[in-house]
Scaffold this motif. Structure first.
Motif, PDB file in Angstrom:
ATOM      1  N   THR A 434       0.823  -1.218   0.000  1.00 49.22           N
ATOM      2  CA  THR A 434       0.000   0.000   0.000  1.00 49.22           C
ATOM      3  C   THR A 434       0.857   1.269   0.000  1.00 49.22           C
ATOM      4  OG1 THR A 434      -0.162  -0.090   2.414  1.00 49.22           O
ATOM      5  CG2 THR A 434      -1.949  -1.102   1.150  1.00 49.22           C
ATOM      6  N   ASN A 435       2.099   1.152   0.470  1.00 47.00           N
ATOM      7  CA  ASN A 435       2.953   2.327   0.548  1.00 47.00           C
ATOM      8  C   ASN A 435       4.399   1.937   0.227  1.00 47.00           C
ATOM      9  OD1 ASN A 435       3.592   5.057   1.127  1.00 47.00           O
ATOM     10  ND2 ASN A 435       4.327   4.446   3.143  1.00 47.00           N
ATOM     11  N   PRO A 436       4.723   1.776  -1.076  1.00 41.98           N
ATOM     12  CA  PRO A 436       6.090   1.375  -1.456  1.00 41.98           C
ATOM     13  C   PRO A 436       7.167   2.320  -0.923  1.00 41.98           C
ATOM     14  CG  PRO A 436       4.594   1.233  -3.342  1.00 41.98           C
ATOM     15  CD  PRO A 436       3.835   1.914  -2.244  1.00 41.98           C
ATOM     16  N   GLN A 437       6.777   3.550  -0.589  1.00 40.30           N
ATOM     17  CA  GLN A 437       7.741   4.503  -0.040  1.00 40.30           C
ATOM     18  C   GLN A 437       8.294   4.055   1.309  1.00 40.30           C
ATOM     19  OE1 GLN A 437       4.666   5.432  -1.170  1.00 40.30           O
ATOM     20  NE2 GLN A 437       5.374   6.238  -3.165  1.00 40.30           N
ATOM     21  N   SER A 438       7.648   3.069   1.926  1.00 42.02           N
ATOM     22  CA  SER A 438       8.118   2.549   3.217  1.00 42.02           C
ATOM     23  C   SER A 438       9.277   1.572   3.057  1.00 42.02           C
ATOM     24  CB  SER A 438       6.973   1.834   3.948  1.00 42.02           C
ATOM     25  OG  SER A 438       5.919   2.724   4.219  1.00 42.02           O
ATOM     26  N   LEU A 439       9.697   1.326   1.809  1.00 44.05           N
ATOM     27  CA  LEU A 439      10.737   0.320   1.568  1.00 44.05           C
ATOM     28  C   LEU A 439      12.014   0.633   2.350  1.00 44.05           C
ATOM     29  CD1 LEU A 439      11.433  -2.249  -0.041  1.00 44.05           C
ATOM     30  CD2 LEU A 439      12.291  -0.772  -1.867  1.00 44.05           C
ATOM     31  N   GLY A 440      12.397   1.911   2.362  1.00 38.02           N
ATOM     32  CA  GLY A 440      13.605   2.295   3.082  1.00 38.02           C
ATOM     33  C   GLY A 440      13.520   1.975   4.556  1.00 38.02           C
ATOM     34  N   ALA A 441      12.354   2.258   5.162  1.00 37.79           N
ATOM     35  CA  ALA A 441      12.170   1.968   6.589  1.00 37.79           C
ATOM     36  C   ALA A 441      12.175   0.464   6.845  1.00 37.79           C
ATOM     37  CB  ALA A 441      10.857   2.588   7.079  1.00 37.79           C
ATOM     38  N   VAL A 442      11.601  -0.305   5.896  1.00 38.08           N
ATOM     39  CA  VAL A 442      11.596  -1.765   6.043  1.00 38.08           C
ATOM     40  C   VAL A 442      13.024  -2.301   6.004  1.00 38.08           C
ATOM     41  CG1 VAL A 442      10.919  -3.938   4.951  1.00 38.08           C
ATOM     42  CG2 VAL A 442       9.272  -2.068   5.135  1.00 38.08           C
ATOM     43  N   TYR A 443      13.831  -1.806   5.067  1.00 40.09           N
ATOM     44  CA  TYR A 443      15.235  -2.230   4.996  1.00 40.09           C
ATOM     45  C   TYR A 443      15.985  -1.883   6.281  1.00 40.09           C
ATOM     46  CZ  TYR A 443      15.423  -3.748   0.124  1.00 40.09           C
ATOM     47  OH  TYR A 443      15.260  -4.458  -1.044  1.00 40.09           O
ATOM     48  N   LYS A 444      15.699  -0.714   6.803  1.00 40.72           N
ATOM     49  CA  LYS A 444      16.430  -0.240   7.978  1.00 40.72           C
ATOM     50  C   LYS A 444      16.002  -0.970   9.253  1.00 40.72           C
ATOM     51  CE  LYS A 444      17.192   4.047  10.618  1.00 40.72           C
ATOM     52  NZ  LYS A 444      16.404   3.719  11.811  1.00 40.72           N
ATOM     53  N   ASP A 445      14.667  -1.131   9.455  1.00 36.31           N
ATOM     54  CA  ASP A 445      14.161  -1.669  10.728  1.00 36.31           C
ATOM     55  C   ASP A 445      13.903  -3.172  10.698  1.00 36.31           C
ATOM     56  OD1 ASP A 445      14.180   0.922  11.710  1.00 36.31           O
ATOM     57  OD2 ASP A 445      12.099   1.305  11.122  1.00 36.31           O
ATOM     58  N   ILE A 446      13.387  -3.650   9.578  1.00 36.55           N
ATOM     59  CA  ILE A 446      12.881  -5.031   9.522  1.00 36.55           C
ATOM     60  C   ILE A 446      13.891  -6.004   8.933  1.00 36.55           C
ATOM     61  CG2 ILE A 446      11.037  -6.515   8.655  1.00 36.55           C
ATOM     62  CD1 ILE A 446       9.962  -4.507  10.602  1.00 36.55           C
ATOM     63  N   LEU A 447      14.602  -5.588   7.872  1.00 34.99           N
ATOM     64  CA  LEU A 447      15.424  -6.551   7.133  1.00 34.99           C
ATOM     65  C   LEU A 447      16.523  -7.201   7.973  1.00 34.99           C
ATOM     66  CD1 LEU A 447      15.152  -7.640   4.301  1.00 34.99           C
ATOM     67  CD2 LEU A 447      16.985  -6.091   3.568  1.00 34.99           C
ATOM     68  N   PRO A 448      17.205  -6.481   8.859  1.00 33.09           N
ATOM     69  CA  PRO A 448      18.208  -7.179   9.698  1.00 33.09           C
ATOM     70  C   PRO A 448      17.600  -8.327  10.500  1.00 33.09           C
ATOM     71  CG  PRO A 448      18.497  -4.791   9.851  1.00 33.09           C
ATOM     72  CD  PRO A 448      17.226  -5.017   9.100  1.00 33.09           C
ATOM     73  N   SER A 449      16.395  -8.118  10.997  1.00 27.54           N
ATOM     74  CA  SER A 449      15.714  -9.186  11.739  1.00 27.54           C
ATOM     75  C   SER A 449      15.339 -10.343  10.817  1.00 27.54           C
ATOM     76  CB  SER A 449      14.453  -8.646  12.417  1.00 27.54           C
ATOM     77  OG  SER A 449      14.770  -7.619  13.331  1.00 27.54           O
ATOM     78  N   ILE A 450      14.988 -10.027   9.571  1.00 23.03           N
ATOM     79  CA  ILE A 450      14.631 -11.068   8.595  1.00 23.03           C
ATOM     80  C   ILE A 450      15.839 -11.949   8.290  1.00 23.03           C
ATOM     81  CG2 ILE A 450      13.931 -11.487   6.200  1.00 23.03           C
ATOM     82  CD1 ILE A 450      11.618 -10.599   7.906  1.00 23.03           C
ATOM     83  N   PHE A 451      16.996 -11.308   8.056  1.00 24.81           N
ATOM     84  CA  PHE A 451      18.208 -12.089   7.762  1.00 24.81           C
ATOM     85  C   PHE A 451      18.632 -12.944   8.951  1.00 24.81           C
ATOM     86  CE2 PHE A 451      19.415  -8.751   4.399  1.00 24.81           C
ATOM     87  CZ  PHE A 451      18.841  -9.513   3.396  1.00 24.81           C
ATOM     88  N   GLN A 452      18.295 -12.494  10.146  1.00 23.38           N
ATOM     89  CA  GLN A 452      18.552 -13.310  11.336  1.00 23.38           C
ATOM     90  C   GLN A 452      17.536 -14.448  11.419  1.00 23.38           C
ATOM     91  OE1 GLN A 452      21.253 -12.423  13.170  1.00 23.38           O
ATOM     92  NE2 GLN A 452      21.031 -14.355  14.277  1.00 23.38           N
ATOM     93  N   LEU A 453      16.309 -14.141  11.033  1.00 22.83           N
ATOM     94  CA  LEU A 453      15.214 -15.113  11.125  1.00 22.83           C
ATOM     95  C   LEU A 453      15.420 -16.311  10.210  1.00 22.83           C
ATOM     96  CD1 LEU A 453      12.332 -15.531  12.386  1.00 22.83           C
ATOM     97  CD2 LEU A 453      11.431 -14.403  10.343  1.00 22.83           C
ATOM     98  N   VAL A 454      15.957 -16.081   9.006  1.00 18.88           N
ATOM     99  CA  VAL A 454      16.095 -17.191   8.055  1.00 18.88           C
ATOM    100  C   VAL A 454      17.072 -18.246   8.552  1.00 18.88           C
ATOM    101  CG1 VAL A 454      15.485 -15.807   6.039  1.00 18.88           C
ATOM    102  CG2 VAL A 454      17.888 -15.993   6.725  1.00 18.88           C
ATOM    103  N   GLN A 455      17.861 -17.923   9.559  1.00 16.93           N
ATOM    104  CA  GLN A 455      18.819 -18.889  10.108  1.00 16.93           C
ATOM    105  C   GLN A 455      18.210 -19.759  11.207  1.00 16.93           C
ATOM    106  OE1 GLN A 455      22.723 -17.051  10.996  1.00 16.93           O
ATOM    107  NE2 GLN A 455      21.949 -15.214   9.975  1.00 16.93           N
ATOM    108  N   SER A 456      16.932 -19.516  11.518  1.00 19.34           N
ATOM    109  CA  SER A 456      16.275 -20.252  12.593  1.00 19.34           C
ATOM    110  C   SER A 456      15.882 -21.655  12.151  1.00 19.34           C
ATOM    111  CB  SER A 456      15.026 -19.491  13.055  1.00 19.34           C
ATOM    112  OG  SER A 456      14.236 -20.281  13.911  1.00 19.34           O
TER     113      SER A 456
END
Length: 952
Positions: A434-456
């Motif tokens: 709904t808001n592609p402009q949030s991509l930067g915030a997702v990379y900054k806040d969410i993506l580090p947790s995602i890369f950690q999550l895939v190792q679970s």
């Protein structure tokens, strides 16, 4: 059986009417109804016979002149209905927020004219005539019991009163308008009557088409709405639940499963007054500050349903009620219910007004902050609500709202709570869409947790599905970030030490699937990525970790994309079949199979040739073949595999002889899935090999059938049904391993396709029970140095048999002869640890569904249970043995607590009663009391003597 038939005949005679002169025959009639209740409650296998002879007699006796007898007759019919719900075949369930009833998975064949439910349907007309007269009588107890009966009736039939509703309208009006001001006693009884009437109406509305009620709305709405204003909070609370269903009747919104859309009907203008009346009485209750907690919550629920179903007809009213809901959201007592209510309003297809939009904008930050609370239900509801808010109203939210949502979501992007995780990931996906402009915030806040999550090691199922959708959305939002995402996924594998895998295999699989999603969406980067992975797997300098991930990634990509233009890919993969590492070889087999699945015409002949020419690689190649067949074990697969099917079939049976069991299991899975691809051809071929002189072949065949139960097609089921007994009769095979595999297949059939075996259980159960017996000739002594150890070769078979019984109890209860079944369960109480625990679980389940039968066997259960609780461990026992014994004892105590509850309402069980008293004051007394309190808190619904089972 003849004795039972005579008893039923005497009972029916006793139920006949007698003259009024010196009438003491009511005692006989009352006793006879209780005998019938006992028969109905314990002999479910006679349901059809009971409907032929007993049910009509009971319906005729609804007119009984003596109140106590009349109530008992109605109660007996209620027991019959409840037995029909459990044992009568297909049944239905409804959920609180559904627009229509949802059908449970069919547990039996379609209903015939002789089925209990069909015979009940044939009785409905007469039952309605006879019962409606009693519902207008002066007896409050009769009316109350009558409405309970009607509620059970519509539940069992999932409706059934479509053509008889007018018969009951006067009784409903009368019962809901009954005055409760005469005396305290009458007030209490009238309140109970109103509650039962409302409970019946709620179920009535749920299970009938809305149009059935439209001609009666004027007569139904007034008494229901007036019940909301009742002074007794329980009546008000129940009335709100009825109003929720009534709103769905007045303005139905039905979900079309095929088109995945809602069918919204225009509100009949003449019905708008009913909606306004419900709205006004709801707002009045919602505005009351001293209302009961339950009333507050249900008034909010009712308001939510009103707005979500009829919001387009309440535009002026929304200006008043939406601010009220916002206020309730800030109240700690009502916020959970309000969050759920906001979710339904925001997701409504008919309500997208300015008032709702402003309320959502005002509520989103409030809901986001609730994710910090420790209340788990509130967290779940808030995550669901946020996803709906963003998806439906994302275009109206400002950057600050998106920032707050992402900030609050970040702590939940972890494997600490796997129920919250997919909800959080789904919300992130909605934010990006709904808001592609949030991509930067997702990379900054969410993506580090995602890369950690895939190792679970824990990310699988719904969490994995949501994770894959997130990566799909990330790359679709900005394809230029492909390398950034790919490198982030690969990074954990690069830090591995040579010669070992540092992540779990589940983590590698998760990462590989995420990489495949990126490649499928970004086709222009796919080819270069495949080339890069090809170089990695052929590079001797690369670590096993990188090679393992590369192979899995190639397999996952190859499953979705044709990689045949990479000419030497299969040669490179095959070369890895001879490396020392078992992990790399396994990954290479996975990669070869899935790459082959992407282009069967090119790769399958190569796989078949390799299997024939190189026996040393056969095990790995069979794993690869399994991946191919799994992809094509459907109708499409018949064409794709057709030219190679015979070759594959022969290779598999050639490979099934003289090999280890692990390989035979792979062969069996391949055979089963190949059979699904062309059952008309291969099912008879499997049947022919049931008589093979080779035990290995027979075991492979019966295991292959187990792998066909994943198929959901009716066509295959019809082919298998007449053959199923042939396959499962191998339970009596001479070879122990074949018997064990056959039991495993029976268990799988009972779990996945019980309708295939229901009608032949009478042939299979004796064979199954035979395998639960301890067989002395299978027990022998083994000398281990100075020690002698007793080995029971029949233990695995017995355990498999009891596991099968456990499954049958859940899925084919109506086809079990409870007394024989119970005999084997009681015997299992004194068997080995795992079997004893299974028997404990089954006994607790039987106490719920067949309390009378269990009560009769309580004294028999004393010795094995006492033996468990008084067993003394050896002084030199190790900790694992002590823990295992304690687990068994705790399980036994739980059984004793459950059975003690039964004994309170059962017959004379002196031996068991004494055992319970000893247990309460003995070594396990404290555990007994703890389980007893737990049981009481759950309001364990065991009936009194089997008459009133709680089957909810």
């Amino acid at each position: 059986m003849s004795m039972l038939a005579m008893m039923m005949n005497y009972v029916k005679i006793a139920c006949k009417d007698y003259s009024d002169d010196d009438d003491i025959s009511w005692k006989v009639r009352r006793s006879s109804s209780k005998v019938l209740a006992a028969i109905v409650g314990t002999r479910h296998e006679l349901l059809s016979q009971l409907y032929q002879s007993v049910a009509p007699a009971l319906v005729n006796r609804f007119k009984e002149r003596e109140e106590s007898v009349r109530v008992d007759v109605l109660q007996t019919f209620i027991v019959l209905l409840r037995q029909t719900l459990v044992y009568g075949g297909e049944s239905y369930v409804t959920r609180e927020n559904d627009h229509e009833p949802k059908r449970r998975r069919a547990i039996g064949p379609s209903e015939s004219q002789e089925s209990p439910k069909q015979m009940l349907r044939n009785l409905v007309a007469k039952l309605s005539r006879n019962l409606s007269k009693q519902l207008l009588s002066k007896s409050i107890v009769t009316k109350q019991t009558g409405f309970v009966l009607l509620r059970e009736l519509v539940t069992v039939l999932n409706g059934g009163l479509d053509n008889h509703l007018n018969t009951f309208i006067p009784a409903i009006e009368n019962s809901l308008s009954t005055s409760s001001d005469v005396s305290h006693h009458h007030s209490s009884t009238n309140s109970n009557l109103k509650i039962e009437t409302l409970s019946f109406l709620r179920q009535l509305f749920k299970v009938h088409p809305p149009q059935v009620f439209h001609n009666y709305l004027d007569r139904l709405c007034r008494p229901i709405i007036s019940s909301v204003e009742d002074k007794f909070y329980k009546i008000t609370s129940e009335a709100f639940l009825v109003c929720i269903e009534l709103v769905k009747v007045i303005r139905p919104i039905e979900y079309n499963v095929q088109t995945k859309t809602y069918n919204v009907q225009t509100l009949n203008p003449s019905f708008r007054s009913y909606i306004l009346d419900i709205y006004n009485v709801t707002i009045a209750r919602l505005s009351t500050t001293d209302a009961d907690q339950e009333v507050k919550e249900r008034s909010i629920m009712c308001l939510g349903v009103l707005i979500s179903q009829c919001g387009d007809n309440l535009k002026e009213e929304l200006k008043v009620c939406m601010p009220m809901l916002l206020d309730r959201l800030r109240n700690e007592v009502t916020r959970l219910t309000t969050v759920k209510t906001f979710t339904s309003i925001a997701d409504s297809t008919v309500c997208a007004s300015e008032e709702v939009k402003q309320a959502v904008i005002g509520a989103i930050n409030e809901v986001a902050v609730l994710l910090r609370k420790s209340h788990r239900q509130l967290k779940v509801a808030s995550l669901v609500c946020l996803e709906v808010f963003v998806r439906r109203y994302g275009n109206f939210l400002g950057p600050a709202s998106y920032s707050r949502v992402l900030e609050e979501l970040t702590p939940h992007i972890s494997d600490q709570d796997l129920h919250l995780l997919p909800l959080a990931l789904n919300t992130v996906v909605s934010v990006l869409r709904t808001n592609p402009q949030s991509l930067g915030a997702v990379y900054k806040d969410i993506l580090p947790s995602i890369f950690q999550l895939v190792q679970s090691t824990l990310v699988q199922g719904a969490a994995l599905d949501s994770l894959l959708v997130l990566f799909e959305t990330l790359i679709a939002t900005n394809e230029a970030d492909f390398n950034k995402l790919l490198n982030g996924l690969i990074q954990p594998a690069l830090v591995a030490e040579p010669g070992q895998l540092t992540l779990s295999k589940q983590a590698y699989s998760t990462i590989a699937q995420c990489i495949a999603v990126l490649c499928v969406i970004s086709q222009r980067n796919c080819s270069s990525t495949v080339n890069d992975f090809s170089k990695k797997i052929s590079d001797q300098k690369q670590s096993d970790s990188v090679k393992y991930l590369s192979l899995l990634a190639l397999g996952e990509i190859g499953r979705k994309v044709d990689l045949s233009k990479h000419a030497n890919l299969h040669v490179i993969i095959l070369s890895l079949f001879s490396v020392p590492s078992e992990d790399i070889k396994s990954a290479a087999a996975f990669a070869l199979g899935n790459v082959s699945a992407g282009n069967v015409g090119k790769y399958l002949p190569i796989v078949i040739r390799e299997i024939k020419e190189d026996p040393k690689k056969r095990y790995l190649l069979l794993h690869g073949l399994k991946e191919i067949i799994s992809r094509y074990s459907n109708e499409e697969g018949v064409k794709a595999l057709g030219p190679f099917a015979d070759d594959i079939w022969n290779i598999l049976f050639d490979s099934g002889e003289n090999i280890e069991e692990g390989t035979r299991s792979v062969v069996a899975e391949c055979l089963g899935k190949l059979t699904l691809a062309n059952p008309n051809k291969f099912l008879p071929e499997l049947q022919k090999r049931l008589r093979s002189i080779s035990a290995q072949t027979r075991g492979t065949v019966v295991t292959a059938i187990k792998f066909t139960f994943i198929n959901q097609g009716q066509g295959y089921d019809e082919l298998l049904r007449p053959l199923i007994v042939d396959f499962l009769s191998l339970i009596q095979d001479n070879d122990l391993n074949v018997r064990r595999l056959s039991l495993s297949t029976l268990n799988s059939a009972a779990h996945n396709k019980p309708y295939l075996i229901r009608d032949v259980l009478n042939q299979l159960l004796p064979l199954l029970y035979e395998e639960t017996l301890i067989k002395e000739h299978l027990i022998h002594m083994v000398e281990m140095g100075p020690f002698k150890h007793k080995v029971d070769d029949g233990l695995d078979i017995r355990k498999s048999a009891y596991e099968c019984m456990y499954t049958l109890l859940e899925t084919c209860l109506d086809k079990l002869e409870i007394y024989n079944f119970l005999t084997r369960v009681v015997e299992g109480l004194s068997d080995q640890h795992d079997i004893a625990i299974l028997s404990h679980t089954m006994l607790i389940r039987l106490a719920r569904v067949a309390p009378t039968a269990v009560t009769q066997r309580l004294d028999e259960a004393v010795e094995p249970l006492k033996g468990t609780l008084t067993y003394r461990m050896k002084d030199n026992a190790v900790k694992s043995e002590i823990d295992k014994n304690n687990e068994l004892c705790r399980s036994a105590v739980r059984v004793v607590v459950t059975l003690a509850k039964l004994a309170e309402h059962g017959g004379s069980t002196p031996k068991f009663d004494a055992f319970v008293r000893d247990t309460k004051v003995g070594q396990w007394g404290e555990q007994y009391n703890a389980y007893h309190i737990e049981l009481e808190s759950k309001e364990f619904g065991i009936g009194h003597g089997g008459d009133t089972m709680d089957l909810s």
